[in-house]
Design a protein around this motif. Structure first.
Motif, PDB file in Angstrom:
ATOM      1  N   ILE A  60       7.488 -18.667   8.122  1.00 45.33           N
ATOM      2  CA  ILE A  60       7.405 -19.450   9.348  1.00 45.33           C
ATOM      3  C   ILE A  60       6.269 -20.462   9.296  1.00 45.33           C
ATOM      4  CG2 ILE A  60       6.954 -19.369  11.845  1.00 45.33           C
ATOM      5  CD1 ILE A  60       9.739 -18.495  11.052  1.00 45.33           C
ATOM      6  N   GLU A  61       5.068 -20.026   8.938  1.00 46.80           N
ATOM      7  CA  GLU A  61       3.899 -20.914   8.948  1.00 46.80           C
ATOM      8  C   GLU A  61       3.822 -21.683   7.634  1.00 46.80           C
ATOM      9  OE1 GLU A  61       0.529 -18.891  11.542  1.00 46.80           O
ATOM     10  OE2 GLU A  61       1.275 -17.486  10.021  1.00 46.80           O
ATOM     11  N   MET A  62       4.369 -22.902   7.645  1.00 48.73           N
ATOM     12  CA  MET A  62       4.374 -23.766   6.467  1.00 48.73           C
ATOM     13  C   MET A  62       4.027 -25.192   6.869  1.00 48.73           C
ATOM     14  SD  MET A  62       7.743 -22.529   4.292  1.00 48.73           S
ATOM     15  CE  MET A  62       8.872 -22.824   5.650  1.00 48.73           C
ATOM     16  N   GLY A  67       8.983 -22.853   9.709  1.00 49.19           N
ATOM     17  CA  GLY A  67      10.235 -22.103   9.679  1.00 49.19           C
ATOM     18  C   GLY A  67      11.083 -22.301  10.918  1.00 49.19           C
ATOM     19  N   PHE A  68      10.438 -22.431  12.095  1.00 47.46           N
ATOM     20  CA  PHE A  68      11.200 -22.690  13.312  1.00 47.46           C
ATOM     21  C   PHE A  68      11.968 -24.005  13.203  1.00 47.46           C
ATOM     22  CE2 PHE A  68       7.559 -20.169  15.224  1.00 47.46           C
ATOM     23  CZ  PHE A  68       8.299 -19.003  15.372  1.00 47.46           C
ATOM     24  N   GLY A  69      11.315 -25.024  12.650  1.00 49.63           N
ATOM     25  CA  GLY A  69      11.969 -26.321  12.477  1.00 49.63           C
ATOM     26  C   GLY A  69      13.130 -26.249  11.502  1.00 49.63           C
ATOM     27  N   VAL A  70      12.935 -25.460  10.426  1.00 46.46           N
ATOM     28  CA  VAL A  70      14.013 -25.297   9.452  1.00 46.46           C
ATOM     29  C   VAL A  70      15.224 -24.630  10.109  1.00 46.46           C
ATOM     30  CG1 VAL A  70      14.714 -24.119   7.335  1.00 46.46           C
ATOM     31  CG2 VAL A  70      12.474 -25.209   7.463  1.00 46.46           C
ATOM     32  N   LEU A 103      17.291 -18.775  17.113  1.00 45.52           N
ATOM     33  CA  LEU A 103      17.521 -19.996  16.333  1.00 45.52           C
ATOM     34  C   LEU A 103      18.525 -19.789  15.195  1.00 45.52           C
ATOM     35  CD1 LEU A 103      13.886 -21.436  16.152  1.00 45.52           C
ATOM     36  CD2 LEU A 103      15.848 -22.494  17.288  1.00 45.52           C
ATOM     37  N   GLY A 104      18.975 -18.544  15.008  1.00 44.30           N
ATOM     38  CA  GLY A 104      20.028 -18.312  14.018  1.00 44.30           C
ATOM     39  C   GLY A 104      19.669 -17.441  12.836  1.00 44.30           C
ATOM     40  N   ALA A 105      18.432 -16.947  12.773  1.00 42.49           N
ATOM     41  CA  ALA A 105      18.055 -16.068  11.656  1.00 42.49           C
ATOM     42  C   ALA A 105      18.841 -14.765  11.719  1.00 42.49           C
ATOM     43  CB  ALA A 105      16.558 -15.782  11.693  1.00 42.49           C
ATOM     44  N   ASP A 106      19.163 -14.226  10.554  1.00 38.77           N
ATOM     45  CA  ASP A 106      19.911 -12.967  10.491  1.00 38.77           C
ATOM     46  C   ASP A 106      18.993 -11.754  10.594  1.00 38.77           C
ATOM     47  OD1 ASP A 106      22.971 -13.520   9.323  1.00 38.77           O
ATOM     48  OD2 ASP A 106      21.537 -15.087   8.882  1.00 38.77           O
ATOM     49  N   ASP A 107      17.744 -11.915  10.135  1.00 34.97           N
ATOM     50  CA  ASP A 107      16.839 -10.771  10.143  1.00 34.97           C
ATOM     51  C   ASP A 107      15.396 -11.271  10.112  1.00 34.97           C
ATOM     52  OD1 ASP A 107      16.035  -8.088  10.085  1.00 34.97           O
ATOM     53  OD2 ASP A 107      17.639  -7.573   8.675  1.00 34.97           O
ATOM     54  N   TYR A 108      14.466 -10.352  10.371  1.00 36.63           N
ATOM     55  CA  TYR A 108      13.041 -10.696  10.420  1.00 36.63           C
ATOM     56  C   TYR A 108      12.257  -9.559   9.790  1.00 36.63           C
ATOM     57  CZ  TYR A 108       8.691 -12.611  12.425  1.00 36.63           C
ATOM     58  OH  TYR A 108       7.447 -13.176  12.597  1.00 36.63           O
TER      59      TYR A 108
END
Length: 350
Positions: A60-62, A67-70, A103-108
């Motif tokens: 996420i922090e890049m 990651g949110f933007g991606v 936002l569409g992620a499958d897992d965390y």
């Protein structure tokens, strides 16, 4: 012993921390996957657009693009929105997890990532992708390309909408007698060949074959995807169909088989196009007076001795771009007034 789900898949790891990238990649490679690396979100998007990946592991922090933007950009791009994403992040708090999933992620997965948990979550995501790809392949196999894409883009819902389109009907002349004169195997071979040629002619012009009944078919030009010029697209498809049948007949006669002929009827105007049936079984089709007229025109090719007949709306839409012959008005069943009929220059129907 069965191989793990997705073994040998192509994975992309996006993380700005070089040590994290390398360790995560090593772990995934030991599981049998092929891994590529990206040091920020923007680079990850560039790689996803350039080549296919089966799964993205995303920090996420890049810098440049987090990651949110991606995730937001992946969801906005039809070609990328189905790429599974497993977020690997040191961010704590349920709010961050919820935002990623929304936002569409499958897992965390929280860092440091547990290798056993990583393997389980990656395999689960790859298995879901495999099942989704399989479902999409089945949709594309049993539905026209445009209908399949409409389903994938918009989802399934019974109902229809008004559109301007050109509707085409076509069938093989004297098919019943032909069936009686040959074996069932020869009939199936002929139908498969016939549909292969007709589908090519129709889909090459942007048309959608939505019904196949015996030796007949129905096609729509202008739905579910709009076309700039449905009458011209349908007319060109019809001419290609007649030409292909002529070439097929050359081979059939050389093989000692009888030649075949087809009749094509086309009408243009407003139709109601959409999915009809039930939630368990449905089809994409269109209804309306335009559809009925196209069917009447196709049947009338036998009496008119013409291969391709058009309504006045289609003739007007062609605007003199193709040679037409006015045949006068014909009183069709179910019509209150006689309908002007035109023939499109092509070999006469048998």
């Amino acid at each position: 012993m069965a191989e793990p789900a997705g073994r040998g898949s192509r994975l992309l790891v996006a993380d700005d921390n070089k040590v994290n990238r390398l360790l995560l990649a090593r772990n995934l490679e030991l599981q049998g996957h092929r891994v590529a690396l990206a040091d920020n979100g923007r680079r990850a998007l560039e790689m996803l657009r350039a080549e296919p990946f089966d799964l993205l592991l995303l920090d996420i922090e890049m810098p440049e693009l987090d990651g949110f933007g991606v995730l937001a950009l992946l969801a906005a791009e039809p070609a990328l929105r189905d790429v599974p994403v497993v977020v690997t992040s040191s961010l704590e708090g349920m709010a961050h997890v919820v935002r990623c999933i929304e936002l569409g992620a499958d897992d965390y997965l929280h860092k440091p990532v547990n290798p056993v948990l990583l393997k389980a979550r990656v395999n689960a995501s790859l298995e879901k992708k495999r099942l989704r790809d399989q479902a999409q392949a089945l949709i594309r196999r049993f539905a026209a390309t445009e209908v399949a894409q409409d389903l994938l883009d918009s989802g399934f819902a019974l109902g229809g909408r008004r559109v301007q389109a050109t509707v085409m009907f076509s069938d093989i002349r004297g098919f019943t007698a032909l069936v009686e004169s040959q074996s069932p195997e020869e009939t199936i071979e002929l139908l498969n060949t016939y549909y292969t040629l007709m589908f090519e002619a129709i889909t090459a012009q942007g048309g959608v074959v939505n019904q196949m009944i015996g030796d007949g078919l129905m096609a729509i030009f202008g739905a579910p995807r709009p076309l700039a010029d449905p009458p011209l697209a349908a007319a060109r498809a019809a001419l290609d169909m007649i030409e292909m049948i002529g070439l097929l007949n050359t081979e059939r006669l050389a093989a000692g088989r009888p030649a075949i002929a087809i009749g094509v009827g086309m009408a243009s105007g407003e139709v109601i196009a959409g999915y009809t049936g039930t939630q368990q079984r449905a089809t994409y089709t269109c209804i309306g007076d335009t559809v009925n007229l196209a069917a009447r025109l196709e049947a009338h090719t036998k009496q008119a001795g013409q291969a391709i007949l058009l309504c006045d709306g289609t003739a007007t839409g062609l605007a003199g771009r193709l040679p037409l012959q006015a045949l006068g008005a014909v009183q069709f069943k179910g019509k209150s007034a006689a309908v002007p009929v035109y023939a499109l220059a092509a070999p006469a129907a048998g």
